[in-house]
Every structure is written in C-alpha cells, then in structure tokens.
Scaffold this active site. Structure first.
Site, PDB file in Angstrom:
ATOM      1  CG  PHE A  11      -1.526   1.239   1.650  1.00 37.90           C
ATOM      2  CD1 PHE A  11      -2.081   2.121   0.716  1.00 37.90           C
ATOM      3  CD2 PHE A  11      -1.556   1.583   3.002  1.00 37.90           C
ATOM      4  CE1 PHE A  11      -2.654   3.331   1.130  1.00 37.90           C
ATOM      5  CE2 PHE A  11      -2.126   2.780   3.418  1.00 37.90           C
ATOM      6  CZ  PHE A  11      -2.659   3.663   2.491  1.00 37.90           C
ATOM      7  CB  THR A 121       3.772   2.015  13.137  1.00 38.42           C
ATOM      8  OG1 THR A 121       2.477   2.204  13.705  1.00 38.42           O
ATOM      9  CG2 THR A 121       4.470   0.906  13.937  1.00 38.42           C
ATOM     10  CG  ASP A 122       0.550   5.620  15.365  1.00 38.89           C
ATOM     11  OD1 ASP A 122       0.530   4.416  15.064  1.00 38.89           O
ATOM     12  OD2 ASP A 122      -0.408   6.393  15.138  1.00 38.89           O
ATOM     13  CD  GLU A 123      -0.582  -0.214  15.430  1.00 43.69           C
ATOM     14  OE1 GLU A 123      -0.442  -1.296  16.026  1.00 43.69           O
ATOM     15  OE2 GLU A 123      -1.397  -0.043  14.513  1.00 43.69           O
ATOM     16  CE  LYS A 152       7.224  -1.119  11.287  1.00 43.70           C
ATOM     17  NZ  LYS A 152       7.784  -1.179   9.920  1.00 43.70           N
TER      18      LYS A 152
HETATM   19  P1  NAD Z   1       1.400  -3.554   3.335  1.00 44.91           P
HETATM   20  O1  NAD Z   1       1.112  -4.756   4.166  1.00 44.91           O
HETATM   21  O2  NAD Z   1       0.337  -2.993   2.476  1.00 44.91           O
HETATM   22  O3  NAD Z   1       2.649  -3.847   2.385  1.00 44.91           O
HETATM   23  C1  NAD Z   1       3.785  -4.497   2.832  1.00 44.91           C
HETATM   24  C2  NAD Z   1       4.628  -4.851   1.612  1.00 44.91           C
HETATM   25  O4  NAD Z   1       5.835  -5.495   2.092  1.00 44.91           O
HETATM   26  C3  NAD Z   1       3.947  -5.827   0.660  1.00 44.91           C
HETATM   27  O5  NAD Z   1       4.169  -5.417  -0.676  1.00 44.91           O
HETATM   28  C4  NAD Z   1       4.649  -7.152   0.943  1.00 44.91           C
HETATM   29  O6  NAD Z   1       4.674  -8.024  -0.183  1.00 44.91           O
HETATM   30  C5  NAD Z   1       6.041  -6.685   1.330  1.00 44.91           C
HETATM   31  N1  NAD Z   1       6.736  -7.662   2.172  1.00 44.91           N
HETATM   32  C6  NAD Z   1       6.255  -8.292   3.275  1.00 44.91           C
HETATM   33  N2  NAD Z   1       7.179  -9.141   3.763  1.00 44.91           N
HETATM   34  C7  NAD Z   1       8.274  -9.025   2.973  1.00 44.91           C
HETATM   35  C8  NAD Z   1       9.553  -9.631   2.965  1.00 44.91           C
HETATM   36  N3  NAD Z   1       9.903 -10.552   3.878  1.00 44.91           N
HETATM   37  N4  NAD Z   1      10.440  -9.274   2.015  1.00 44.91           N
HETATM   38  C9  NAD Z   1      10.098  -8.338   1.067  1.00 44.91           C
HETATM   39  N5  NAD Z   1       8.893  -7.757   1.009  1.00 44.91           N
HETATM   40  C10 NAD Z   1       7.996  -8.091   1.947  1.00 44.91           C
HETATM   41  O7  NAD Z   1       1.955  -2.468   4.369  1.00 44.91           O
HETATM   42  P2  NAD Z   1       1.737  -0.894   4.399  1.00 44.91           P
HETATM   43  O8  NAD Z   1       0.457  -0.613   5.075  1.00 44.91           O
HETATM   44  O9  NAD Z   1       2.017  -0.358   3.057  1.00 44.91           O
HETATM   45  O10 NAD Z   1       2.910  -0.485   5.401  1.00 44.91           O
HETATM   46  C11 NAD Z   1       4.210  -0.212   4.911  1.00 44.91           C
HETATM   47  C12 NAD Z   1       5.108   0.159   6.075  1.00 44.91           C
HETATM   48  O11 NAD Z   1       4.573   1.312   6.725  1.00 44.91           O
HETATM   49  C13 NAD Z   1       5.217  -0.924   7.144  1.00 44.91           C
HETATM   50  O12 NAD Z   1       6.542  -0.948   7.601  1.00 44.91           O
HETATM   51  C14 NAD Z   1       4.275  -0.447   8.253  1.00 44.91           C
HETATM   52  O13 NAD Z   1       4.719  -0.892   9.508  1.00 44.91           O
HETATM   53  C15 NAD Z   1       4.394   1.049   8.118  1.00 44.91           C
HETATM   54  N6  NAD Z   1       3.225   1.842   8.547  1.00 44.91           N
HETATM   55  C16 NAD Z   1       1.996   1.564   8.020  1.00 44.91           C
HETATM   56  C17 NAD Z   1       0.902   2.364   8.366  1.00 44.91           C
HETATM   57  C18 NAD Z   1      -0.480   2.127   7.808  1.00 44.91           C
HETATM   58  O14 NAD Z   1      -1.415   2.829   8.203  1.00 44.91           O
HETATM   59  N7  NAD Z   1      -0.672   1.189   6.894  1.00 44.91           N
HETATM   60  C19 NAD Z   1       1.089   3.428   9.263  1.00 44.91           C
HETATM   61  C20 NAD Z   1       2.367   3.659   9.792  1.00 44.91           C
HETATM   62  C21 NAD Z   1       3.434   2.869   9.403  1.00 44.91           C
HETATM   63  O1  DAU Z   2      -1.250   3.490  13.521  1.00 50.14           O
HETATM   64  C1  DAU Z   2      -0.495   3.001  12.443  1.00 50.14           C
HETATM   65  C2  DAU Z   2      -0.932   1.588  12.153  1.00 50.14           C
HETATM   66  O2  DAU Z   2      -2.235   1.677  11.584  1.00 50.14           O
HETATM   67  C3  DAU Z   2       0.010   0.845  11.228  1.00 50.14           C
HETATM   68  O3  DAU Z   2       1.249   0.691  11.855  1.00 50.14           O
HETATM   69  C4  DAU Z   2      -0.563  -0.529  10.856  1.00 50.14           C
HETATM   70  O4  DAU Z   2       0.269  -1.128   9.889  1.00 50.14           O
HETATM   71  C5  DAU Z   2      -1.952  -0.331  10.291  1.00 50.14           C
HETATM   72  O5  DAU Z   2      -2.517  -1.597  10.034  1.00 50.14           O
HETATM   73  C6  DAU Z   2      -2.825   0.451  11.254  1.00 50.14           C
HETATM   74  O6  DAU Z   2      -3.115  -0.307  12.447  1.00 50.14           O
HETATM   75  P1  DAU Z   2      -4.554  -0.256  13.159  1.00 50.14           P
HETATM   76  O7  DAU Z   2      -4.720  -1.476  13.949  1.00 50.14           O
HETATM   77  O8  DAU Z   2      -4.772   1.051  13.818  1.00 50.14           O
HETATM   78  O9  DAU Z   2      -5.479  -0.239  11.824  1.00 50.14           O
HETATM   79  P2  DAU Z   2      -6.799  -1.073  11.449  1.00 50.14           P
HETATM   80  O10 DAU Z   2      -7.311  -0.485  10.181  1.00 50.14           O
HETATM   81  O11 DAU Z   2      -6.591  -2.531  11.517  1.00 50.14           O
HETATM   82  O12 DAU Z   2      -7.790  -0.656  12.617  1.00 50.14           O
HETATM   83  C7  DAU Z   2      -8.131   0.705  12.843  1.00 50.14           C
HETATM   84  C8  DAU Z   2      -9.074   0.765  14.022  1.00 50.14           C
HETATM   85  O13 DAU Z   2     -10.319   0.158  13.636  1.00 50.14           O
HETATM   86  C9  DAU Z   2      -8.599  -0.011  15.230  1.00 50.14           C
HETATM   87  O14 DAU Z   2      -9.053   0.650  16.410  1.00 50.14           O
HETATM   88  C10 DAU Z   2      -9.314  -1.360  15.111  1.00 50.14           C
HETATM   89  C11 DAU Z   2     -10.621  -0.981  14.440  1.00 50.14           C
HETATM   90  N1  DAU Z   2     -11.202  -2.008  13.542  1.00 50.14           N
HETATM   91  C12 DAU Z   2     -10.394  -2.603  12.624  1.00 50.14           C
HETATM   92  C13 DAU Z   2     -10.892  -3.572  11.772  1.00 50.14           C
HETATM   93  C14 DAU Z   2     -10.003  -4.267  10.772  1.00 50.14           C
HETATM   94  C15 DAU Z   2     -12.546  -2.304  13.605  1.00 50.14           C
HETATM   95  O15 DAU Z   2     -13.298  -1.707  14.420  1.00 50.14           O
HETATM   96  N2  DAU Z   2     -13.044  -3.255  12.762  1.00 50.14           N
HETATM   97  C16 DAU Z   2     -12.284  -3.916  11.862  1.00 50.14           C
HETATM   98  O16 DAU Z   2     -12.812  -4.798  11.143  1.00 50.14           O
END
Ligand code: NAD
Ligand code: DAU
Length: 333
Positions: A11, A121-123, A152
């Site tokens: 993503f 991540t903030d988590e 993380k």
């Molecule tokens: P995602 O799950 O959509 O994508 C992860 C990608 O990494 C995929 O393309 C997957 O194929 C690849 N991948 C997984 N394991 C691998 C491996 N062993 N070797 C090579 N490639 C591999 O994740 P995202 O939501 O795009 O998150 C990207 C980064 O940002 C992560 O490090 C996540 O912790 C961080 N992050 C995400 C969010 C969020 O809201 N999604 C917020 C803050 C930080």
């Molecule tokens: O804060 C950054 C993080 O945000 C990233 O590091 C992670 O990669 C990303 O997955 C995301 O984590 P969250 O757990 O916050 O995101 P998620 O979309 O899974 O959930 C958002 C909120 O919604 C959380 O409080 C859980 C709730 N939730 C989630 C799902 C999947 C629901 O209520 N129902 C659901 O089905």
C-alpha cells in the site's frame, strides 16, 4: 541517485514509488518485494517500465546483496503490517520485521549506503487512555502491546543501534494510520468502503470508541521526502495529520455519509484482543525542523479514498478473492 524501496508493491510503498517517480524523475528506482498476500504488482503497473522490480525476501541475504548494488538511499517499507494477522499468526511478523530489517542493515553498512530510512509506526508507543489529552513525542518511551507493534519496536531499536554503534546514516519516521489508494481491504477504512460497495455491513470492534489519527498516504510520502532531503541522520520524526479527534465509529459514520448508507450498515463484532485505545502524535518536530505539514484534511482524504475504490472495483474485487476469503472467515466468522 539510486533508491531502493523495500515493500514497494504494498500500500504505502507503491504510493511512494508513484510519488518519487513523479517528483524525482531523474532517480533510478529499484523495488524489492516478496509479493506476500499484501504485495501486488498491479499497484505498479503504470510505472513498470520505469523501475527495476526484484521479487525477493528481505530476510534472504543473497537477494538483499544483489538489490543493494550501487544504491544511494534505502527507504524501508517492507513489513507484515496488519495487527489482527499478528494476533492470529505472529511468526512472520518477527521474521520479516525484525530479522528482515537486520539483514538490510548489515547490507547497508557493507555497501556504504548514504541513507537508510526506516518507515515505522505510532503503535510502538502503546496506547493512550481514552479521554486523555496526552500526545506522544519522539522521546516518549516505547510500550508496544501487539506482536505487530513489538516487532516494529524491535526493528526501530535495531536501526538506532546501528546508528550509534556503526555510524550507519539512518533516519526513522513513525507515522499515524494511513488511508488512500491501493490499501489492502483488511484494514478498517478500505474494508468498510469495499464491504459497502458489496452491500455488506461494516464490522466495528466493540464498542467503537477507540481513537486513531488518519493521514492521507500522499502526506506520508511527502513527509518521508522531507526527512530524506532535510532530516538529520540518527533522528526520528513523527508524521501525522492535523485532524480533530474522532472515534472509529465517528470516522465510519463519515464513510457511511459519503457512500449514502445508513447506520444500519454497521455491525458490532467482538473486540480485538489487547486493542490499543488511542494513538496521538505531536508532530511539531518535523514541522518546525523540516517545514513539513500535511496537505489533506480528513474529509478530503476520505472522499479521495472512497472515489478511488469506486473507480477501481476490478482491483479490490481481485484482491478480495482467494487467500482473503480464508482470512475473513477466520477473523470475522
Ligand atoms: P502492506 O502490508 O500494504 O505492504 C507491505 C509490503 O511489504 C507488501 O508489498 C509485501 O509483499 C512486502 N513484504 C512483506 N514481507 C516481505 C519480505 N519478507 N520481504 C520483502 N517484502 C515483503 O503495508 P503498508 O500498510 O504499506 O505499510 C508499509 C510500512 O509502513 C510498514 O513498515 C508499516 O509498519 C508502516 N506503517 C503503516 C501504516 C499504515 O497505516 N498502513 C502506518 C504507519 C506505518
Ligand atoms: O497506527 C499506524 C498503524 O495503523 C500501522 O502501523 C498498521 O500497519 C496499520 O494496520 C494500522 O493499524 P490499526 O490497527 O490502527 O489499523 P486497522 O485499520 O486494523 O484498525 C483501525 C481501528 O479500527 C482499530 O481501532 C481497530 C478498528 N477495527 C479494525 C478492523 C479491521 C474495527 O473496528 N473493525 C475492523 O474490522
């Protein structure tokens, strides 16, 4: 400049590839991605002739060696990223997020890469009590509470250890929840949008009063760009939005309005074990030091995201078939 983007088919990584191509067309881009269930080459189809793609695992030293040749900058997104999956099956999270990051760090050191940027991540900071006005800063103590956030956190610690011990020129950014194109529909917002488009209800973990901060993914990309261009090695920067505090239920109600659906399309389901209540970042450091600020407000970010999923039905319908069905059954019954 040659930039290696790990996880560039996921993503945020794929959004970053598009952002970098558009804003730095002179740079060479290499994407290293294992193409797990979350990786999708369709996310890169418009730029496929302008980048080098390597299908491979960041845990595999030989592959990483090959990918690192003549690289100036690494932007490390590759990770297992979904909290609920980390609760069901944590092993892959430890392997990719901890060991994989370590393999990259060793190669970065060996190849004298000029900058390693670690996307975190903030988590990692844990959970803020509901009703509290606390905001985390870059010096807040770590307190991860899920296998995902613990993995993380471990990777962040390794990056800092390599900076202090070996002088590896690293930066870290910790970002809030992203939304936008190409987001895998297991996460709340794209799950809600695509379920509604399919005429299905939106599962909200009871009681729905948890709080997240939602950032449009393009703002995350510009924040990382600011850190790469102006950030100091060894430093950490928060990237987050300027939105009013909203509960998950309130955010989903905004999605329902955008999609002209009623509250009857909400289904309360059992809560996530160890569910973090609230995340809140004080991102004044990146604004004051690097001049970065988010461009997109929450309403615009949600509108753009809903529009993207409406326009790209083929994309999410393909993603929601296959492996996704098995996971959905296991998670939601
Ligand atoms: P995602 O799950 O959509 O994508 C992860 C990608 O990494 C995929 O393309 C997957 O194929 C690849 N991948 C997984 N394991 C691998 C491996 N062993 N070797 C090579 N490639 C591999 O994740 P995202 O939501 O795009 O998150 C990207 C980064 O940002 C992560 O490090 C996540 O912790 C961080 N992050 C995400 C969010 C969020 O809201 N999604 C917020 C803050 C930080
Ligand atoms: O804060 C950054 C993080 O945000 C990233 O590091 C992670 O990669 C990303 O997955 C995301 O984590 P969250 O757990 O916050 O995101 P998620 O979309 O899974 O959930 C958002 C909120 O919604 C959380 O409080 C859980 C709730 N939730 C989630 C799902 C999947 C629901 O209520 N129902 C659901 O089905």
């Amino acid at each position: 400049m040659k930039v290696l983007i790990t996880g560039g088919a996921g993503f945020i990584g794929s959004n970053f590839v598009h952002y970098w191509r558009k804003n730095h067309p002179q740079d060479e881009i290499v994407v290293l991605d294992k193409l797990t269930y979350a990786g999708n080459l369709e996310n890169l189809v418009q730029v496929k002739d302008q980048i080098q793609f390597i299908k491979g695992d960041i845990c595999d030293e030989a592959t990483v060696e090959q990918a690192m040749a003549n690289v100036d900058t690494v932007v490390h997104f590759a990770a297992e990223s979904h909290v609920d999956r980390s609760i069901l099956e944590p092993d892959a999270f430890i392997k990719t997020n901890v060991l994989g990051t370590h393999v990259l760090l060793k190669a970065v050191l060996k190849h004298k890469v000029k900058r390693f940027h670690h996307v975190s991540t903030d988590e990692v900071f844990g959970s803020i009590a509901l009703g509290s006005k606390e905001k985390w800063t870059e010096t807040s103590p770590y307190n991860p509470r899920s296998p995902y956030s613990a993995s993380k956190a471990a990777s962040d610690h390794l990056v800092r250890a390599y900076f202090h011990t070996y002088g590896l020129p690293a930066t870290i950014s910790n970002c809030a929840n992203n939304i936008g194109p190409y987001m895998f529909p297991e996460k709340l917002i794209p799950l809600a949008i695509t379920n509604l488009l399919e005429g299905k209800k939106v599962p909200i973990y009871k009681p729905g009063n948890q709080v997240r901060e939602w950032l449009y993914v393009e703002d995350h990309c510009s924040g990382i760009e600011a850190v790469l261009q102006k950030g100091r090695a060894g430093e950490t920067y928060f990237i987050g939005p300027n939105n009013p505090e909203l509960t998950n239920l309130e955010v989903i109600q905004k999605v329902l309005v955008l999609m002209k659906a009623g509250d009857n399309m909400i289904e309360y389901v059992k809560d996530r074990p160890g569910h973090d209540q609230k995340y809140a970042l004080d991102h004044s450091k990146i604004t004051q030091e690097l001049g970065w600020r988010p461009k997109f407000g929450l309403d615009e970010a949600l509108r753009l995201t809903v529009e993207w999923y409406r326009r790209n039905e083929d994309w999410w319908r393909r993603v929601k078939s296959g492996e996704y069905q098995k996971y959905y059954q296991q998670q939601y019954g």
